[in-house]
Enzyme design. Structure first.
Site, PDB file in Angstrom:
ATOM      1  N   LYS A 115     -23.594 -35.355  -5.428  1.00 19.80           N
ATOM      2  CA  LYS A 115     -25.059 -34.838  -5.605  1.00 19.80           C
ATOM      3  C   LYS A 115     -25.923 -35.432  -4.563  1.00 19.80           C
ATOM      4  CE  LYS A 115     -24.601 -31.887  -8.938  1.00 19.80           C
ATOM      5  NZ  LYS A 115     -25.000 -30.450  -8.495  1.00 19.80           N
ATOM      6  N   TYR A 140     -19.734 -38.066  -9.361  1.00 22.25           N
ATOM      7  CA  TYR A 140     -20.868 -36.943  -9.914  1.00 22.25           C
ATOM      8  C   TYR A 140     -22.019 -37.453  -8.623  1.00 22.25           C
ATOM      9  CZ  TYR A 140     -24.266 -33.882 -11.773  1.00 22.25           C
ATOM     10  OH  TYR A 140     -25.479 -33.126 -12.390  1.00 22.25           O
TER      11      TYR A 140
END
Length: 248
Positions: free
Chosen positions: A153, A149
């Protein structure tokens, strides 16, 4: 005085708008008189009359192109493209499968790129437009069990910076919003199931509360307004001061 809200009639695409942040963004733009198209893998519940709703994956170029083509046919183009769709992955790195890694990359980063690419092909010739990404506080900080993640990002944040440099001379701006922990169905469910420590989240935030979806949406609307005409290549935190707080 420059208006802090988008002009009525603004043509807006929001991905991942069936619920959560994406739905709040779509609703906020609609409340300001925008024309809304949404792309989500799920059906959009109680979509207002007049919205263009398309089901499909942001990681599939044909699905993204179909959403923009619907806007072309209905409204003659796009003014704002918000690549918001995302996939959360919270798992120890040693247990993360290659398939899970690839799924996170495909949705969070490839999907954002494909949305921006299709938007730019329309915005660059018209000489104006805003491409907006949803990043995360994890673009700037690390966290256990967040390898996939956080990597995606961080990629989204730098994608926004790179495209802002490339598209800026043609009048197209690119920015990213980096929300903190937002009070959505997902966060509430994780807290209820003990996957997140709600009290610890409150203590870490200087405001001692979760961010509200409408607060993220308000930033999106501001960035689409004339008042934000010189905001380009920015990654703007809407996290209640989470990333500013170095305390454990």
């Amino acid at each position: 005085m420059l208006s802090p809200t988008p002009p009525p009639g603004t043509r807006v695409l929001v991905t991942g708008a069936a619920r959560g942040i994406g739905r709040a963004v779509a609703d906020a733009f609609a409340a300001n008189g925008a024309r809304i198209c949404v792309l989500d893998r799920d059906a959009v519940p109680e979509a207002p009359e007049g919205w263009l709703c398309r089901q499909g994956s942001v990681a599939v170029a044909a699905d993204v192109e179909a959403a923009f083509a619907a806007m072309d046919a209905a409204w003659g183009g796009v003014d704002v493209a918000h690549a918001n769709a995302g996939f959360s992955m919270n798992k120890p790195t040693t247990e993360l499968t290659e398939a899970e890694w690839r799924q996170t990359v495909e949705v969070n980063l490839t999907g954002a790129f494909l949305t921006a690419q299709a938007a730019a092909r329309r915005m660059l010739p018209q000489g104006h437009g805003l491409i907006l990404f949803t990043a995360s506080l994890f673009h700037a900080v690390g966290g256990a069990d967040r390898a996939a993640y956080a990597a995606t990002k961080g990629g989204v944040a730098n994608l926004a910076r790179a495209l802002a440099c490339e598209f800026g001379p043609a009048g197209v701006r690119v920015n990213a919003i980096a929300p903190g922990y937002v009070e959505t169905w997902l966060i509430n469910d994780l807290i209820a199931r003990g996957r997140l420590d709600g009290e610890a989240l409150m203590r870490r935030s200087p405001q001692r509360r979760l961010v509200q979806p409408a607060e993220v949406a308000a930033m999106a609307c501001f960035l689409a307004s004339p008042a934000a005409a010189s905001v380009n290549g920015a990654v703007l935190a809407v996290d209640g001061g989470w990333t500013a707080n170095g305390a454990p």
